[in-house]
Design an enzyme around this catalytic site. Sequence first.
Site, PDB file in Angstrom:
ATOM      1  N   LEU A 223       0.763  -1.219  -0.049  1.00 37.86           N
ATOM      2  CA  LEU A 223       0.074  -0.116   0.080  1.00 37.86           C
ATOM      3  C   LEU A 223       0.998   1.438   0.032  1.00 37.86           C
ATOM      4  O   LEU A 223       1.627   1.572   0.794  1.00 37.86           O
ATOM      5  CB  LEU A 223      -0.951  -0.124   1.094  1.00 37.86           C
ATOM      6  CG  LEU A 223      -1.772   1.332   1.263  1.00 37.86           C
ATOM      7  CD1 LEU A 223      -2.731   1.286   0.238  1.00 37.86           C
ATOM      8  CD2 LEU A 223      -2.575   1.255   2.704  1.00 37.86           C
ATOM      9  N   ASP A 224       0.598   1.967  -1.099  1.00 36.56           N
ATOM     10  CA  ASP A 224       1.384   3.460  -1.160  1.00 36.56           C
ATOM     11  C   ASP A 224       2.869   3.436  -1.122  1.00 36.56           C
ATOM     12  O   ASP A 224       3.283   4.346  -0.766  1.00 36.56           O
ATOM     13  CB  ASP A 224       0.833   4.297   0.033  1.00 36.56           C
ATOM     14  CG  ASP A 224      -0.655   4.621  -0.160  1.00 36.56           C
ATOM     15  OD1 ASP A 224      -1.365   4.381  -1.473  1.00 36.56           O
ATOM     16  OD2 ASP A 224      -1.234   4.964   0.702  1.00 36.56           O
ATOM     17  N   GLU A 225       3.408   2.167  -1.380  1.00 37.97           N
ATOM     18  CA  GLU A 225       5.083   1.784  -1.433  1.00 37.97           C
ATOM     19  C   GLU A 225       5.736   1.702  -2.927  1.00 37.97           C
ATOM     20  O   GLU A 225       6.679   1.398  -2.930  1.00 37.97           O
ATOM     21  CB  GLU A 225       5.190   0.859  -0.477  1.00 37.97           C
ATOM     22  CG  GLU A 225       4.764   1.302   0.900  1.00 37.97           C
ATOM     23  CD  GLU A 225       5.451   0.223   1.842  1.00 37.97           C
ATOM     24  OE1 GLU A 225       6.357  -0.844   1.361  1.00 37.97           O
ATOM     25  OE2 GLU A 225       4.934   0.195   3.150  1.00 37.97           O
TER      26      GLU A 225
END
Length: 279
Positions: A223-225
């Site tokens: 997530l969001d990486e």
Amino acid sequence: MSTETRHVLLMDGPDSTGLIHKVTGVLYNHNLNIIRNDEYVSPDRQFFMRTEFEGELGREALLDELGRTLPGEVNLRINPKKKKNIVVFATKEHHCLGELLIRYAFDELDADILAVVSNYNTLQPLVSKFGIPFHYISHEHRTREEHEEAMLRTLAIYEPEYLVLAKYMRVLTPAFVDHFPNRIINIHHSFLPAFIGANPYRQAYERGVKIIGATAHFVNNHLDEGPIIAQDVKEVHHRQTAGDMATEGRDVEKLVLSKALNLVFNDRVFIHRNRTIIL
């Protein structure tokens, strides 16, 4: 079959002596004219090069000679210099989608928007003004997997080169992401890696930050990486509420997303491990 057009050669692999000379020599042998050449060697000695060229292209013959001339570990791609075909995902917020639609209408996007997909019908009136197909695929009363299967059936109609998440507020499963490796671009409403996940402006307000920002990145299974493509920030102050910050942030979000798409659609972005190299 040969075509007369402009193309982009993308190359990456371990650095070694004479790579630029070898590539430009092969292009010269094929009577191809180099318009622009950019290269970079990373600290871990990885070589990246983007070469824009024009002329009558015999793709297979060119790739064959490059393969025989260059070391075997080098990755090569030749892309036509043309607009990319994309599908945009959205939920309810209009600002990023609206920015893309306007840029598309005025031929400033370097892409053709084939369709917009949303899990709400809120934005259908906006999209219809631009004559673009809108697919409302509700997530209600469906498992996440069932919802994504429905989206995949719709995407199969268009076969897009990239998916753009213009404030699409659902987390995609690994199975879905695997269908589009390094081909899903998201705009996140904070300056990552700060304030990952939901309500970043509330998080920023409570932390008392003095800048807010936005991050456009490729989507992976963390997530969001995913690898970051573009970022920007804007100063804020203590008199502003979380809502004020969100309003300010929307302007940053739409500009950062547009910048990132311009880089990707012009074949200027390489992914190396979990970072991007931009030429």
